[in-house]
Design a protein around this motif. Structure first.
Motif, PDB file in Angstrom:
ATOM      1  N   PRO A 287       7.171   6.798  -0.625  1.00  0.00           N
ATOM      2  CA  PRO A 287       8.306   7.632  -0.359  1.00  0.00           C
ATOM      3  C   PRO A 287       9.548   6.785  -0.979  1.00  0.00           C
ATOM      4  O   PRO A 287      10.557   7.435  -1.702  1.00  0.00           O
ATOM      5  N   PHE A 288       9.573   5.530  -0.905  1.00  0.00           N
ATOM      6  CA  PHE A 288      10.637   4.855  -1.766  1.00  0.00           C
ATOM      7  C   PHE A 288      10.675   4.831  -3.099  1.00  0.00           C
ATOM      8  O   PHE A 288      11.585   4.895  -3.962  1.00  0.00           O
ATOM      9  N   LEU A 289       9.406   4.952  -3.602  1.00  0.00           N
ATOM     10  CA  LEU A 289       9.191   4.762  -5.243  1.00  0.00           C
ATOM     11  C   LEU A 289       9.630   6.081  -5.817  1.00  0.00           C
ATOM     12  O   LEU A 289      10.068   6.405  -6.749  1.00  0.00           O
ATOM     13  N   ILE A 290       9.049   7.396  -4.738  1.00  0.00           N
ATOM     14  CA  ILE A 290       9.822   8.643  -5.166  1.00  0.00           C
ATOM     15  C   ILE A 290      10.918   8.729  -5.337  1.00  0.00           C
ATOM     16  O   ILE A 290      11.636   9.440  -6.151  1.00  0.00           O
ATOM     17  N   GLN A 291      11.918   8.457  -4.221  1.00  0.00           N
ATOM     18  CA  GLN A 291      13.155   8.261  -3.997  1.00  0.00           C
ATOM     19  C   GLN A 291      13.944   7.995  -5.238  1.00  0.00           C
ATOM     20  O   GLN A 291      14.854   8.536  -5.779  1.00  0.00           O
ATOM     21  N   ASN A 292      13.391   6.675  -5.753  1.00  0.00           N
ATOM     22  CA  ASN A 292      14.092   6.138  -6.762  1.00  0.00           C
ATOM     23  C   ASN A 292      13.811   6.240  -8.093  1.00  0.00           C
ATOM     24  O   ASN A 292      14.364   5.647  -9.207  1.00  0.00           O
ATOM     25  N   PHE A 293      12.525   7.080  -8.317  1.00  0.00           N
ATOM     26  CA  PHE A 293      12.156   7.192  -9.656  1.00  0.00           C
ATOM     27  C   PHE A 293      13.072   8.453 -10.426  1.00  0.00           C
ATOM     28  O   PHE A 293      13.360   9.239  -9.634  1.00  0.00           O
ATOM     29  N   LYS A 294      13.507   8.058 -11.424  1.00  0.00           N
ATOM     30  CA  LYS A 294      14.464   8.933 -12.237  1.00  0.00           C
ATOM     31  C   LYS A 294      13.657   9.233 -13.707  1.00  0.00           C
ATOM     32  O   LYS A 294      12.928   8.365 -14.257  1.00  0.00           O
ATOM     33  N   TYR A 295      14.076  10.060 -14.141  1.00  0.00           N
ATOM     34  CA  TYR A 295      13.448  10.662 -15.669  1.00  0.00           C
ATOM     35  C   TYR A 295      14.300  10.109 -16.629  1.00  0.00           C
ATOM     36  O   TYR A 295      14.791  10.794 -17.359  1.00  0.00           O
ATOM     37  N   GLU A 296      14.351   8.666 -16.646  1.00  0.00           N
ATOM     38  CA  GLU A 296      15.024   7.991 -17.527  1.00  0.00           C
ATOM     39  C   GLU A 296      14.298   6.809 -18.179  1.00  0.00           C
ATOM     40  O   GLU A 296      13.315   6.200 -17.532  1.00  0.00           O
ATOM     41  N   ASP A 297      14.088   6.660 -19.225  1.00  0.00           N
ATOM     42  CA  ASP A 297      13.346   5.771 -20.110  1.00  0.00           C
ATOM     43  C   ASP A 297      13.901   4.320 -19.779  1.00  0.00           C
ATOM     44  O   ASP A 297      14.174   3.630 -20.764  1.00  0.00           O
ATOM     45  N   LYS A 298      13.500   3.859 -18.812  1.00  0.00           N
ATOM     46  CA  LYS A 298      13.695   2.488 -18.360  1.00  0.00           C
ATOM     47  C   LYS A 298      12.411   2.019 -17.901  1.00  0.00           C
ATOM     48  O   LYS A 298      11.437   2.702 -17.234  1.00  0.00           O
ATOM     49  N   THR A 299      12.461   0.569 -17.685  1.00  0.00           N
ATOM     50  CA  THR A 299      10.940   0.070 -17.545  1.00  0.00           C
ATOM     51  C   THR A 299      10.698   0.126 -16.074  1.00  0.00           C
ATOM     52  O   THR A 299       9.567   0.363 -15.702  1.00  0.00           O
ATOM     53  N   GLU A 300      11.763   0.054 -15.353  1.00  0.00           N
ATOM     54  CA  GLU A 300      11.699   0.159 -13.806  1.00  0.00           C
ATOM     55  C   GLU A 300      10.855   1.449 -13.421  1.00  0.00           C
ATOM     56  O   GLU A 300      10.056   1.566 -12.600  1.00  0.00           O
ATOM     57  N   ASN A 301      11.344   2.522 -14.114  1.00  0.00           N
ATOM     58  CA  ASN A 301      10.765   3.908 -13.767  1.00  0.00           C
ATOM     59  C   ASN A 301       9.075   3.742 -14.396  1.00  0.00           C
ATOM     60  O   ASN A 301       8.249   4.531 -13.724  1.00  0.00           O
TER      61      ASN A 301
ATOM     62  N   GLY B 132       0.860  -1.385   0.018  1.00  0.00           N
ATOM     63  CA  GLY B 132       0.049  -0.048  -0.076  1.00  0.00           C
ATOM     64  C   GLY B 132       0.779   1.411  -0.046  1.00  0.00           C
ATOM     65  O   GLY B 132       2.049   1.261  -0.290  1.00  0.00           O
ATOM     66  N   LYS B 133       0.265   2.496   0.339  1.00  0.00           N
ATOM     67  CA  LYS B 133       0.729   3.830   0.305  1.00  0.00           C
ATOM     68  C   LYS B 133       2.040   4.092   1.140  1.00  0.00           C
ATOM     69  O   LYS B 133       3.022   4.925   0.809  1.00  0.00           O
ATOM     70  N   PRO B 134       2.293   3.242   2.257  1.00  0.00           N
ATOM     71  CA  PRO B 134       3.636   3.344   2.852  1.00  0.00           C
ATOM     72  C   PRO B 134       4.698   3.225   2.012  1.00  0.00           C
ATOM     73  O   PRO B 134       6.054   3.825   2.399  1.00  0.00           O
ATOM     74  N   ILE B 135       4.730   2.737   1.110  1.00  0.00           N
ATOM     75  CA  ILE B 135       5.745   2.573   0.119  1.00  0.00           C
ATOM     76  C   ILE B 135       6.319   3.434  -0.986  1.00  0.00           C
ATOM     77  O   ILE B 135       7.254   3.902  -1.369  1.00  0.00           O
TER      78      ILE B 135
ATOM     79  N   ASN C  12       0.708   6.142  -9.576  1.00  0.00           N
ATOM     80  CA  ASN C  12      -0.695   6.290 -10.247  1.00  0.00           C
ATOM     81  C   ASN C  12      -1.706   5.371  -9.155  1.00  0.00           C
ATOM     82  O   ASN C  12      -3.095   6.063  -9.204  1.00  0.00           O
ATOM     83  N   LYS C  13      -1.523   4.418  -9.072  1.00  0.00           N
ATOM     84  CA  LYS C  13      -2.311   3.716  -8.405  1.00  0.00           C
ATOM     85  C   LYS C  13      -2.675   3.881  -6.997  1.00  0.00           C
ATOM     86  O   LYS C  13      -3.647   3.794  -6.644  1.00  0.00           O
ATOM     87  N   PHE C  14      -1.542   4.664  -6.376  1.00  0.00           N
ATOM     88  CA  PHE C  14      -1.799   5.043  -4.886  1.00  0.00           C
ATOM     89  C   PHE C  14      -2.126   6.508  -4.997  1.00  0.00           C
ATOM     90  O   PHE C  14      -1.949   7.345  -3.948  1.00  0.00           O
ATOM     91  N   ASN C  15      -2.680   7.064  -6.229  1.00  0.00           N
ATOM     92  CA  ASN C  15      -2.851   8.538  -6.063  1.00  0.00           C
ATOM     93  C   ASN C  15      -1.835   9.452  -5.733  1.00  0.00           C
ATOM     94  O   ASN C  15      -2.387  10.471  -4.683  1.00  0.00           O
ATOM     95  N   TYR C  16      -0.903   9.097  -6.020  1.00  0.00           N
ATOM     96  CA  TYR C  16       0.154  10.372  -5.753  1.00  0.00           C
ATOM     97  C   TYR C  16       0.009  11.726  -5.971  1.00  0.00           C
ATOM     98  O   TYR C  16      -0.195  12.065  -7.278  1.00  0.00           O
TER      99      TYR C  16
END
Length: 616
Positions: free
Chosen positions: A179-193, A174-177, A201-205
């Motif tokens: 902050p970790f998704l935000i920390q490691n998200f990069k504007y790089e064209d990779k599948t992980e991003n 759920g939503k507690p994760i 989007n699922k967690f309505n950020y």
């Protein structure tokens, strides 16, 4: 939050890591931190847990101290990393992320419980997916110390593991994760991003719209495709998605096609219709068709349907002397176009399916170029069977009853009989009617044992299961006994060759004839000329039926096996109630067999026989 006492405690923990955890027992420098933590624990329970863990460490023997010290260190690091505030002077302070509210911090599991899970999320060893599935069942991911590792796993090189983390584990966290998704998200064209973007989007950020705007302003097609999916959830983005359907990048265009369907407005579907009708590029067609197939097409259906009919008519209008490449091109185009009719239950669709399959010109043209066109024609038949799923079963049955005898007998018709067979069962055909209609097709090999096995047993996953590892229930009341003669005929050829379907035929016969001397004799005969690897299922049926001299039949067959062979095949018969039926004297026989052929399975069989008699 200024947590200077925790930084002081961290220094003591680091000291013990260097000196050795064995010095932790009774350490007064650790002892002085307990009252402070207990006081803090009145406001946040995580500090109370830290105090309790330190008390346990102070009273732990040297052998267990390292685990306790690691547990405290991990918990302390988690608190400092997410909640600590810089207190040193003359040092530039930067916000610490991720930041989890203290009341959401959960550290209920020990380090030893977490370690294999963290390794499974960050290494490339085998068996990792099974570890994660087990951890999910045990609620290990309730522990907030796993969150950063779950985020790391979104970039794993094995897509199946990434999918499981993204689609199964993280939604349960759920939503507690976030902050970790935000920390490691990069504007790089990779599948992980892209995966992180989907989850945000699922967690309505809240800041997602700003992220989407930035993605669309840069050259990031992988992320832009995901952003388009996000935007298609709101009709106010209609104009933008219509524009993106003409983008130069293929990924972006294809995402926009699906976005137009997700919007489902008249304007969006009109754009998709125009793209389809005006398309001249064959490579674009599959993506356009996939989008159209996923829509019910509340608008413009007739215009699009006419294009599908046109593609068929262009093929059948070809001159018989045309070059092969024209045949292939036209039939491939029709194969793509007919996919559009999936999910469309209009009367003209099912009538068109009849027209295609019964068409003399269509079937004759394919027959003249059989080697080049048969595979494509089979795909078209498959697309038709998928399209029929949009109609009520009563209409589908009527379709088969009306057409099957008038469709030319071709290889691309064969699969229709199988689908008809399954739909007829669902429609409630009597067992007599099933036999009368489908037994001729069985003799022609247009349906086979697997069709019977699928509808008359409860083994839904027989393609992926080992029939010897579980009990199969056969619904004998639904089987017309006239099928047995046909099933027996499979075993009467002079040069018999075992196929994997034959064990299923034997199961069906055995269930229908629980007492049959004919079948018992056949089983004994089959043991005599099947390969050892194929005998296992026969052994099991022999034991179930209590065939005369069954113990000696099985032992004698195994005694003829070549040295050091078929261990894994025989291993499937362990602990399923076979060897514990053998008389005690066979234990000694299998031990003697082990001396001649030293396979551990023979010793295991002997042990199982002896154990069953010792427990009497």
């Amino acid at each position: 939050m200024k947590l200077q006492p925790l930084y002081d405690l961290q220094q003591e923990i680091n000291r013990l890591f260097i000196a050795g955890s064995k010095f932790a027992k009774g350490d007064p420098r650790l002892q002085k931190h307990i009252p402070i933590l207990q006081k803090l624990g009145e406001k946040a329970s995580v500090f109370g847990k830290l105090a309790k863990d330190i008390e346990e460490l102070l009273n732990t023997d040297a052998q267990q101290s390292s685990e306790k010290l690691m547990t405290i260190s991990t918990l302390l690091y988690s608190i400092l990393y997410t909640q600590g505030e810089l207190v040193e002077t003359d040092v530039e302070e930067t916000p610490q992320t991720p930041n989890i509210p203290l009341d959401e911090v959960n550290t209920e599991y020990s380090y030893l419980q977490l370690k294999p899970v963290m390794q499974a999320l960050t290494t490339s060893n085998s068996g990792r997916l099974e570890i994660l599935k087990d951890a999910l069942e045990r609620n290990i991911f309730n522990d907030s110390r796993t969150y950063q590792y779950l985020d790391i796993a979104l970039g794993d090189k094995y897509a199946e593991l990434c999918d499981y983390v993204e689609k199964t584990i993280i939604p349960k966290v759920g939503k507690p994760i976030v902050p970790f998704l935000i920390q490691n998200f990069k504007y790089e064209d990779k599948t992980e991003n892209a995966r992180r973007l989907r989850l945000l989007n699922k967690f309505n950020y809240a800041q997602l719209p700003e992220m989407v705007d930035k993605i669309l302003s840069e050259s990031l097609p992988v992320l832009q495709a995901e952003a388009i999916h996000i935007l298609s959830g709101d009709s106010k983005n209609e104009e933008l998605i219509i524009k993106l359907a003409d983008d130069k990048n293929k990924l972006v265009r294809e995402a926009a096609y699906m976005g137009l369907v997700e919007l489902g407005t008249r304007a969006s579907l009109e754009k998709l219709k125009d793209v389809y009708i005006n398309n001249k590029n064959k490579t674009n067609l599959p993506a356009i068709v996939t989008a159209l197939a996923s829509s019910k097409l509340p608008f413009f259906f007739q215009e699009i349907f006419n294009q599908v009919v046109k593609a068929f008519e262009e093929f059948v209008a070809l001159d018989k002397d045309a070059l092969d490449k024209y045949y292939i091109d036209k039939l491939e185009r029709f194969s793509h176009n007919i996919e559009i009719l999936e999910n469309k239950n209009s009367p003209e669709v099912i009538d068109f399916y009849s027209r295609v399959l019964r068409s003399r010109e269509y079937n004759e043209l394919i027959s003249t170029k059989k080697n080049q066109l048969e595979y494509i024609a089979s795909n078209i038949t498959s697309n038709i069977t998928k399209g029929l799923k949009a109609f009520p079963n009563v209409q589908v049955i009527k379709f088969y009853e009306t057409n099957m005898n008038d469709i030319p007998e071709t290889n691309w018709k064969r699969s229709l009989w199988g689908y008809y067979f399954y739909d007829a069962i669902e429609a409630g055909y009597s067992k007599e009617k099933m036999f009368d209609i489908f037994s001729p097709q069985f003799r022609r090999n247009t349906i086979g044992i697997n069709h019977l096995y699928t509808v008359y047993t409860d083994d839904e996953n027989y393609y992926y299961s080992n029939i010897n590892e579980h009990n199969i229930k056969v619904d004998t009341d639904k089987i017309d006994k006239r099928w047995l003669e046909i099933l027996y005929s499979l075993f009467t050829v002079d040069k018999y060759k075992w196929r994997h379907e034959h064990d299923r035929a034997l199961r069906l016969i055995s269930a229908c004839e629980p007492e049959s001397e004919k079948l018992d004799k056949l089983l004994v005969k089959l043991v005599g000329f099947t390969m050892p690897g194929d005998q296992v299922s026969i052994f099991r049926i022999i034991m179930e039926r209590k065939v005369k001299d069954r113990f000696d039949i099985i032992y004698s067959a195994m005694a003829k096996y070549a040295p050091k062979t078929y261990y894994y095949v025989l291993n499937s018969l362990k602990n399923i109630g076979i060897w514990n039926q053998f008389p005690k004297e066979y234990a000694a026989k299998y031990r003697e067999l082990y001396k001649k052929n030293p396979l551990q399975i023979y010793e295991d069989i002997a042990d199982e026989i002896e154990s069953s008699h010792n427990n009497l």
